[in-house]
Design a protein around this motif. Structure first.
Motif, PDB file in Angstrom:
ATOM      1  N   VAL A  70       0.814  -1.312   0.146  1.00 55.34           N
ATOM      2  CA  VAL A  70      -0.302   0.102  -0.226  1.00 55.34           C
ATOM      3  C   VAL A  70       0.759   1.268  -0.308  1.00 55.34           C
ATOM      4  CG1 VAL A  70      -2.151   1.435   1.117  1.00 55.34           C
ATOM      5  CG2 VAL A  70      -2.193  -1.118   1.437  1.00 55.34           C
ATOM      6  N   PRO A  71       0.827   1.702  -0.390  1.00 56.24           N
ATOM      7  CA  PRO A  71       1.684   2.870  -1.168  1.00 56.24           C
ATOM      8  C   PRO A  71       1.016   4.501  -0.298  1.00 56.24           C
ATOM      9  CG  PRO A  71       0.812   3.454  -3.326  1.00 56.24           C
ATOM     10  CD  PRO A  71      -0.319   2.030  -2.137  1.00 56.24           C
ATOM     11  N   PHE A  72       0.437   4.688   1.012  1.00 57.10           N
ATOM     12  CA  PHE A  72      -0.040   5.408   1.308  1.00 57.10           C
ATOM     13  C   PHE A  72      -0.493   5.427   2.810  1.00 57.10           C
ATOM     14  CE2 PHE A  72      -3.426   5.079  -1.942  1.00 57.10           C
ATOM     15  CZ  PHE A  72      -4.668   3.859  -1.229  1.00 57.10           C
ATOM     16  N   PRO A  73      -0.434   6.095   3.741  1.00 62.23           N
ATOM     17  CA  PRO A  73      -0.902   5.587   4.730  1.00 62.23           C
ATOM     18  C   PRO A  73      -2.647   5.445   4.714  1.00 62.23           C
ATOM     19  CG  PRO A  73       0.715   7.465   5.375  1.00 62.23           C
ATOM     20  CD  PRO A  73       0.407   7.369   3.320  1.00 62.23           C
ATOM     21  N   VAL A  74      -2.516   3.736   5.296  1.00 59.28           N
ATOM     22  CA  VAL A  74      -4.029   3.499   5.726  1.00 59.28           C
ATOM     23  C   VAL A  74      -4.417   3.249   7.500  1.00 59.28           C
ATOM     24  CG1 VAL A  74      -4.335   2.266   3.671  1.00 59.28           C
ATOM     25  CG2 VAL A  74      -2.741   0.691   5.228  1.00 59.28           C
ATOM     26  N   LYS A  75      -5.299   3.547   7.771  1.00 58.09           N
ATOM     27  CA  LYS A  75      -5.318   3.018   9.195  1.00 58.09           C
ATOM     28  C   LYS A  75      -5.605   2.357  10.422  1.00 58.09           C
ATOM     29  CE  LYS A  75      -8.100   6.482  12.818  1.00 58.09           C
ATOM     30  NZ  LYS A  75      -9.424   7.631  12.684  1.00 58.09           N
ATOM     31  N   VAL A  76      -5.066   1.528  11.523  1.00 60.02           N
ATOM     32  CA  VAL A  76      -4.908   0.707  11.718  1.00 60.02           C
ATOM     33  C   VAL A  76      -5.887   1.131  13.165  1.00 60.02           C
ATOM     34  CG1 VAL A  76      -3.955  -1.461  12.840  1.00 60.02           C
ATOM     35  CG2 VAL A  76      -2.349   0.062  11.300  1.00 60.02           C
ATOM     36  N   ASN A  77      -7.151  -0.575  13.016  1.00 66.36           N
ATOM     37  CA  ASN A  77      -7.895  -0.059  14.102  1.00 66.36           C
ATOM     38  C   ASN A  77      -7.574  -0.649  15.285  1.00 66.36           C
ATOM     39  OD1 ASN A  77     -10.125   0.174  15.516  1.00 66.36           O
ATOM     40  ND2 ASN A  77     -11.640  -1.238  14.152  1.00 66.36           N
ATOM     41  N   ILE A  78      -7.371  -0.292  16.107  1.00 70.26           N
ATOM     42  CA  ILE A  78      -6.765  -0.365  17.539  1.00 70.26           C
ATOM     43  C   ILE A  78      -7.475   0.309  18.717  1.00 70.26           C
ATOM     44  CG2 ILE A  78      -4.788  -1.172  19.015  1.00 70.26           C
ATOM     45  CD1 ILE A  78      -2.559   0.199  17.012  1.00 70.26           C
ATOM     46  N   LYS A  79      -7.984  -1.124  19.290  1.00 73.72           N
ATOM     47  CA  LYS A  79      -8.801  -0.402  20.645  1.00 73.72           C
ATOM     48  C   LYS A  79      -8.053  -0.370  21.657  1.00 73.72           C
ATOM     49  CE  LYS A  79     -12.994  -2.193  23.611  1.00 73.72           C
ATOM     50  NZ  LYS A  79     -13.504  -2.825  23.756  1.00 73.72           N
TER      51      LYS A  79
ATOM     52  N   LEU B 179       7.671   4.323   1.145  1.00 74.61           N
ATOM     53  CA  LEU B 179       7.236   5.799   1.252  1.00 74.61           C
ATOM     54  C   LEU B 179       6.607   6.666   1.419  1.00 74.61           C
ATOM     55  CD1 LEU B 179       9.734   6.598  -2.123  1.00 74.61           C
ATOM     56  CD2 LEU B 179      11.243   5.708   0.319  1.00 74.61           C
ATOM     57  N   GLY B 180       5.547   5.871   1.476  1.00 71.50           N
ATOM     58  CA  GLY B 180       4.211   6.596   1.216  1.00 71.50           C
ATOM     59  C   GLY B 180       3.428   7.711   0.412  1.00 71.50           C
ATOM     60  N   LEU B 181       4.309   8.309  -0.171  1.00 73.14           N
ATOM     61  CA  LEU B 181       4.052   9.777  -1.534  1.00 73.14           C
ATOM     62  C   LEU B 181       3.030   9.065  -2.551  1.00 73.14           C
ATOM     63  CD1 LEU B 181       7.507  10.183  -2.025  1.00 73.14           C
ATOM     64  CD2 LEU B 181       6.358  11.206   0.239  1.00 73.14           C
TER      65      LEU B 181
END
Length: 743
Positions: A102-111, A498-500
């Motif tokens: 995945v070349p861009f930031p994705v949100k991780v679900n953490i409780k 790189l997440g660009l």
């Protein structure tokens, strides 16, 4: 006597910490004096540590902005990006086009409220405000686990975050310590292992997530001598190093066959496997995936590294503000790479030490190195003047007379980091600008015929204009964090590390995108995939890729104010701990396209303040399950670039509740009562039956272990306070993988 007549340090250290948050905010509005006092950055830095177990400040050179972080840390978010193999991004349901990365930031679900994030070779580790560890990915990524295997196997994967339930090991069946959960304060990751410090300054080692090891030794945990207290654990590629208060460094190779520690650890694991217990299969507890760990205690005998040279040059002339009363030069920080260490002294000296048998040769073991250093056939710590002495730094070509860039006139390196074959040394507030930084990068090299390590120096011009407070290194990419919360990355593409942004969606020639039109065309048509070229200049990472487009804004995304608190990088992946300065931005789920929208629950703005939970109950004992045979480690091998997502379905956790209830009722499952939690559901196909209580140390029973280790004043008054505490500098904007595979 007026309250303002009390010494300022008495107010900061004793009075203000005793106040709850509403009282503190009310006091700040009574006068300019208390307004300035309650905005003191040092106070908020300490309050972050006390209230939220926030120790990430040790890894950054941040000097201000702690009050802003305290506001936002109530509802932090974890983002990951890069290679998606082994489930290391912590999200499931990735679209087909993003399976490899995945070349861009994705949100991780953490409780949980995460306060620290670190990256391993195929994994991430996170620390929450209660001192509990969350993990995802695979600790050892070069292998597969069976569905029925538990996390006693190092190759067992977790495709979403799992919480480790770690209790102290017991030296006998009736030892009450086995029911006491461990509160961790610091984490570090190597390639296929991790380490941690707990609140008692004990060092812990993880070669699998289901069987943590408390390292017991008088060398590394002497409760009678405060100078022997451990202050840092740092994992290298295949070893773990420890630094104590007096500057002594210890090194242990837990995965090296020639080491005695590995033999003891293998024997203990074999005994656990034969006993038919302690498999550490995941269970569900109130919507969380939990790994019930079986803690072990091993009396480690780490290698004590030689002392640093006693003839280091005096660098105080290059930093007139340095404390002249510190006469003793000691190591205060270490960084670990692939069979080498770098060290930083309290005077700004940067040193390195080679832990191999000489140059590129493989490590020969601790006994061989100990003999080499005893007979002085190999050098110990080597001083690196090109990373310590300002006169040497001035010689870098970036400061050539025709470049127009002024070199620093004074310098004191304050932080270091290392990974794989690179390291960095950096500091903020250089002489050229009070809000700029000096970042020096080096890549491990050897000098023939002596095979001694050298680190050619690199300086990035663009970073000289930023206030860089932290820098993390992946295998082939780098990430730099600025004091204003912006994140910059550069290096090789590495499956999107790189997440660009998605190269298909980026304009031609943009950082992280394609440089040739034909590559862009065929990628958009889906005919083939060409790897984008690397990025040579640090480029800003955006966190708005998943923000839902707003029809009222003409189909554009609503601007998002993301403030990056800390960054983690390793292998071919990167992660960040982020706070949202808006507090109400809706984002698409980690499924990325065509999935549900995840929204912040409270809908409040960043100005909404809530005190942290006080006296949060810690989990109690856990059931232990059947073990299984292990998979051998394959040290120092190229990574297997395959997708090894764990096949079982994972419970989707509900949104995080910022106001936990005070005393949750104790409930039980059909297997075992879990104090402070709801029903526990057995996972991974492990069978039923009452669990067996923990019963160790086995190290003592088998004769291989040891006993479990336990381990200038500010003048008073307003008149003295104001001239010594000028207004804080501006805060953030808007506020008063692996070896050989990509070379």
């Amino acid at each position: 006597m007026l309250l303002t007549d009390l010494p300022v340090e008495l107010l900061l250290d004793h009075v203000l910490p005793a106040l709850d948050l509403p009282s503190l905010l009310a006091l700040a509005q009574t006068s300019k004096f208390f307004s300035a006092l309650c905005s003191d950055d040092t106070f908020w830095r300490l309050k972050l540590r006390r209230d939220y177990n926030f120790t990430s400040n040790a890894d950054t050179a941040r000097e201000s902005g702690w009050k802003v972080i305290y506001k936002g840390i109530r509802r932090p978010s974890v983002y990951t990006w890069g290679n998606a193999g082994q489930g290391r991004l912590g999200v499931k349901g990735l679209p087909k086009q993003y399976r490899s990365g995945v070349p861009f930031p994705v949100k991780v679900n953490i409780k949980a409220r995460i306060v620290s994030l670190v990256a391993g070779g195929w994994s991430f580790h996170a620390l929450d405000d209660a001192g509990r560890i969350y993990v995802w990915g695979q600790l050892q990524g070069e292998g597969y686990a069976m569905r029925q295997d538990g996390f006693s196997e190092s190759v067992k994967g977790a495709s979403t975050p799992h919480r480790l339930q770690v209790n102290y090991p017991a030296s006998e069946p009736t030892d009450e310590a086995a029911s006491h959960p461990v509160k961790f304060t610091a984490l570090s990751c190597g390639r296929a292992h991790s380490a941690a410090l707990d609140s008692k300054n004990n060092a812990w080692l993880f070669t699998s997530w289901g069987r943590p090891i408390e390292l017991t030794s008088p060398l590394i945990h002497d409760t009678q001598n405060p100078d022997e207290k451990l202050v840092q654990v740092e994992c290298g590629w295949g070893f773990v190093s420890m630094l104590n208060e007096s500057g002594t460094v210890y090194v242990l190779w837990p995965l090296t066959e020639a080491e005695e520690f590995k033999r003891v650890m293998d024997n203990l694991n074999e005994t656990l496997d034969e006993s038919g217990e302690h498999k550490a299969s995941a269970i569900e507890v109130e919507g969380e995936d939990v790994i019930p760990c079986s803690s072990l205690a091993i009396a480690a005998s780490p290698l004590v590294l030689p002392p640093i040279p006693d003839d280091l040059p005096d660098l105080s002339s290059a930093d007139p503000a340095s404390e002249s009363f510190e006469a003793t030069v000691v190591l205060v920080r270490i960084g670990a790479g692939d069979d080498f260490l770098v060290g930083l002294t309290n005077k700004g000296h940067v040193l390195s030490i080679d832990l191999t048998g000489g140059g590129d040769r493989a490590p020969q073991g601790s006994e061989w190195l100990r003999e080499q250093w005893r007979t002085r056939r190999r050098p110990g710590w080597v001083y690196l003047p090109q990373y310590s002495d300002v006169e040497q730094v001035k010689q870098n070509p970036v400061f050539a007379s025709d470049s127009g860039v002024l070199p620093p006139t004074k310098m004191k390196i304050t932080h270091i980091a290392a990974h794989y074959n690179s390291f960095t040394a950096y500091s903020v507030s250089t002489s050229t600008s009070p809000h700029a930084s000096l970042v020096l990068l080096g890549k491990k090299d050897t000098t023939a015929p002596t095979h001694e390590l050298t680190f050619p120096q690199t300086i990035y011009l663009s970073l000289l204009q930023e206030s860089i407070i932290a820098l993390q290194l992946g295998d082939y990419h780098q990430a730099a964090l600025a004091s204003n919360g912006k994140l910059y990355t550069w290096g090789k593409f590495s499956d999107g590390a790189l997440g660009l942004g998605d190269p298909v969606d980026l304009p031609l020639g943009a950082p992280g995108g394609y440089t040739r039109q034909e590559d862009l065309n065929v990628a958009r048509d889906g005919r083939r995939w060409a790897t984008p070229e690397g990025v040579s200049d640090p480029s800003a990472v955006r966190f708005d890729h998943l923000i839902k487009k707003d029809d009222q804004l003409g189909g554009e995304r609503k601007p998002s104010k993301k403030f990056v608190v800390s960054v983690a990088a390793s292998g071919w992946h990167t992660g960040a701990l982020v706070i949202d300065l808006d507090g109400d931005t809706a984002e698409e789920n980690a499924g990325l396209k065509g999935k549900a929208v995840v929204k912040n629950e409270d809908g409040e703005t960043f100005a909404g303040w809530y005190p942290p939970p006080v006296g949060r109950p810690m989990p109690g004992g856990w059931p232990h399950q059947l073990p299984s045979t292990g998979v051998p480690h394959a040290a120092n091998q190229p990574p297997a670039e395959h997708d090894s997502h764990d096949p079982y379905s994972t419970f989707e956790t509900p949104g995080f509740n910022p106001h936990p209830s005070g005393n949750p009722a104790t409930s039980s499952s059909a297997h075992h009562p879990l104090p402070g939690h709801g029903p526990a559901v057995q996972r991974d196909g492990a069978g039923g039956g009452p669990p067996l209580a923990p019963r160790f140390g086995l190290a003592l029973e088998r004769g291989r272990g040891g006993l479990r280790g336990h381990v200038g004043r500010v003048p008073p008054g307003l008149a003295a306070f104001m001239p010594q505490h000028p207004p804080a500098p501006p805060g953030p904007e808007g506020y008063p993988e692996h070896r050989g595979s990509e070379e």
